[in-house]
Structure formats: structure tokens, C-alpha cells
Write an enzyme that holds these catalytic residues in place. Structure first.
Site, PDB file in Angstrom:
ATOM      1  N   LYS A 247       0.322  -0.832  -0.052  1.00 44.30           N
ATOM      2  CA  LYS A 247      -0.002  -0.134  -0.372  1.00 44.30           C
ATOM      3  C   LYS A 247       1.067   1.135   0.203  1.00 44.30           C
ATOM      4  CE  LYS A 247      -3.326  -2.343   2.616  1.00 44.30           C
ATOM      5  NZ  LYS A 247      -4.530  -2.779   3.565  1.00 44.30           N
TER       6      LYS A 247
ATOM      7  N   GLN B 218      -4.982  -1.411   9.990  1.00 47.39           N
ATOM      8  CA  GLN B 218      -4.837  -2.561   9.071  1.00 47.39           C
ATOM      9  C   GLN B 218      -4.882  -3.624  10.466  1.00 47.39           C
ATOM     10  OE1 GLN B 218      -3.072  -2.645   6.019  1.00 47.39           O
ATOM     11  NE2 GLN B 218      -3.796  -5.121   6.698  1.00 47.39           N
TER      12      GLN B 218
ATOM     13  N   ASP C  40     -10.905   2.472   4.390  1.00 50.92           N
ATOM     14  CA  ASP C  40     -11.870   1.323   4.384  1.00 50.92           C
ATOM     15  C   ASP C  40     -13.472   0.971   4.049  1.00 50.92           C
ATOM     16  OD1 ASP C  40      -9.224  -0.272   3.889  1.00 50.92           O
ATOM     17  OD2 ASP C  40      -8.728  -0.530   5.848  1.00 50.92           O
TER      18      ASP C  40
END
Ligand code: NAD
Length: 280
Positions: free
Chosen positions: A51, A95, A118
Site C-alpha cells: 500500500k 490495518q 476502508d
């Protein structure tokens, strides 16, 4: 004989990243992504590195906040609040998974919704539920975008999804429902899985069990989307037994090179979306 077309997520990702890079340059978008990684899960470390590299490649500033395995929820939430208030930060990723001692959902929900890249906060899930403009979870968005890129219509299609996780299967079911697909959601308690897979125009598997879907479980001409990732030695395997299912498919994602690359690209897509929304 059905002509098989591979849903090449890697190729499309490269095209998208080129496009994003140009947009960022042309529109002078000052974007920053902050990723919080708690502990040292080895798969997560690889994902995070991907990422960060991807962001930097297209002109997005990317900052990693590695936190110790023993970080408390309070310390984590303090950092999230700090990033929420920092005007230089465009997007924040916590994460997953976090260590056992941390309630991931609770902490992820502390991210302010317009920086929630997200799409896991209550407000964004609520938007998805009501089919309003939102930040879509990256894997969900990546799958839809890949299907659309290949001209695959969703309206009225029978879509079977296997796996009901909060990060993939469940939000995917809502998103495809919003696109007027008829969605069947299967999971570990589903009886006679093949009754649901055989009927699917589009079959999407997000379980993480290599070879779960075999050729006799799918219909002729089906479209296959394989989200599953299982590492065996140095190989990466999907949920579809590619050898027996692909001859019956009209379209299918390879593993690797299908959904995975799209997911990372959609982080960048969501960051640009967020930045532009901030400006308007
Ligand atoms: P998860 O473990 O949270 O969920 C798995 C789901 O599969 C559960 O809902 C469970 O009910 C269901 N399931 C388990 N065994 C089953 C069976 N025998 N029959 C039917 N359903 C069954 O996993 P997740 O986080 O949703 O991830 C799923 C897979 O997708 C993993 O392999 C993960 O690595 C992969 N993944 C890939 C990407 C990507 O970008 N390619 C992104 C996220 C997750």
C-alpha cells in the site's frame, strides 16, 4: 466450447494507477495516507508495504505508524484522534487484523468517517445500507470496478457470494444488491453449498480455503470472482479449483492477479475521492 476471458486485475490496476497519477499531478492534489500497523503479523506487513509503495508511486504521501504488539486500545485511539484532527491527513487505515487485546471494530470506528479509507466506520456502513454516496470498502469496490471494466452487467443477475465477513462478503452483498443483483449469501452454516453455487450467473468466493469450489459445483458459462488467498509454500491459491472450474467459465479472475491488485488500487481511488469531496 466457451471462450474464457481472464478478469485481469493486475493489468487494469496498472492502467488505473497511471490514470490516478495523472489526475493527482494535473489537479495538484495534496494527498496523504496514514497507515497504523499494530504488532507484527507477517501477511499484514506485506500488505502494508504494498500500500505504501503504491501510494508513493502515484504521488501520494504515505506514512506508516508501526505500533508495538502490546499497545493499549487507549493509546491506539489517541493516535487515531490525533490523525483525525491533522489537516494534512487525507486518509487513515487501521490495518486488520489487530492483536487479540484490541477490539478492531471499536477502534476502526474511531476514525472520522471522511478519512475512513476502508469504509468500515458506522457512518459509511450506514451510507452503504441506504445506497447513498459513500467510501466503499476497497475489496468490494475493486470487484465491482473490475466487473464493470469487462462490461459485465449486474442488474438482475443471480450472484452467489460465499463468505459473510464484515470486510468482504457482507458489504459486498449490500453493494451488489444496490446494483440490483439478486444476491445469495452463503457461509459456514450453509447446507448443500452446491445448490447455491450451481445457480449463480456470478459466483464470488471469499473464504480462504484452497480448492473449495470445484468444476461440478458451477454452471456452464458462469462468471467467477475469487477473493480467497491461501499461501501454500511459496504459492498463492484461491478458493476456486482453477483447473476444473475455468473450462466452464466465461470470465474468471486468476489468483494471484485478479482481485488482490484491485483492492490496493481502490485505496488510491478512495483517497482521491475523499480529497476531491473535501474540496467541493
Ligand atoms: P473471514 O475468515 O473473516 O471470513 C471467511 C468466511 O467464509 C466466513 O464468513 C465463513 O462463514 C465462511 N466460510 C468458511 N468456511 C466455509 C465453507 N466451508 N463454506 C462456506 N463458507 C465458509 O475472511 P475474510 O477476511 O472475509 O477473507 C476471506 C478470504 O479472502 C481470505 O482468504 C482472505 O485472505 C481473502 N481476502 C482477499 C482480499 C483481496 O484483496 N484479494 C481482501 C480481503 C480478504
Amino acid at each position: 466450447v466457451i471462450l474464457l476471458i481472464l478478469l485481469d486485475g493486475k493489468k487494469y490496476r496498472d492502467e488505473l494507477l497511471e490514470e490516478y497519477k495523472n489526475t493527482i499531478k494535473k489537479e495538484n492534489l495534496d494527498i496523504r495516507l496514514d497507515i497504523i500497523l499494530v504488532g507484527n503479523d507477517s501477511a499484514s506487513e506485506i500488505y502494508v508495504k504494498n500500500k505504501l509503495l503504491c501510494a508513493e508511486k502515484i504521488g501520494i504521501k504515505a506514512i506508516l505508524h508501526p505500533l508495538d504488539e502490546n499497545t493499549s486500545e487507549d493509546e491506539l485511539i489517541d493516535l487515531i484522534h490525533e490523525l483525525n484532527e491533522d489537516r494534512e491527513v487525507t486518509g487513515i487505515i487501521l490495518q486488520s487484523p489487530t492483536p487479540e487485546s484490541i477490539d478492531f471494530d471499536k477502534c476502526a470506528n474511531e476514525i472520522v468517517s471522511n478519512k475512513d479509507i476502508d469504509g468500515f466506520t458506522k457512518e459509511n456502513i450506514n451510507n452503504l445500507y441506504h445506497n447513498r454516496e459513500t467510501i466503499l470498502p476497497c475489496t468490494v469496490k475493486g470487484i465491482i470496478k473490475l466487473l464493470e471494466h469487462y462490461g459485465i452487467a449486474l442488474d438482475g443477475k443471480n450472484v452467489t457470494i460465499i463468505g459473510r465477513s464484515k470486510i468482504v462478503g457482507l458489504p459486498l452483498a449490500l453493494a451488489l444488491e444496490n446494483k440490483n443483483a439478486t444476491v445469495t449469501l452463503c457461509h459456514s452454516h450453509t447446507k448443500d453449498l452446491e445448490n447455491h453455487t450451481k445457480n449463480a450467473d456470478i459466483l464470488i468466493s471469499a473464504v480462504g480455503q484452497a480448492g473449495l469450489i470445484e468444476g461440478d459445483m458451477v454452471k456452464e458459462g458462469f462468471i467467477g470472482v475469487d477473493v480467497g488467498i491461501t499461501r501454500v509454500d511459496k504459492k498463492v491459491l484461491g478458493d476456486f479449483d482453477f483447473e476444473s472450474t475455468s473450462p466452464k467459465a466465461s470470465y474468471i479472475t486468476p489468483v494471484p492477479g485478479g482481485v488482490g491488485p484491485m483492492t490496493v488500487a481502490m485505496i488510491m481511488d478512495n483517497l482521491i475521492f475523499t480529497k476531491k469531496r473535501e474540496k467541493r
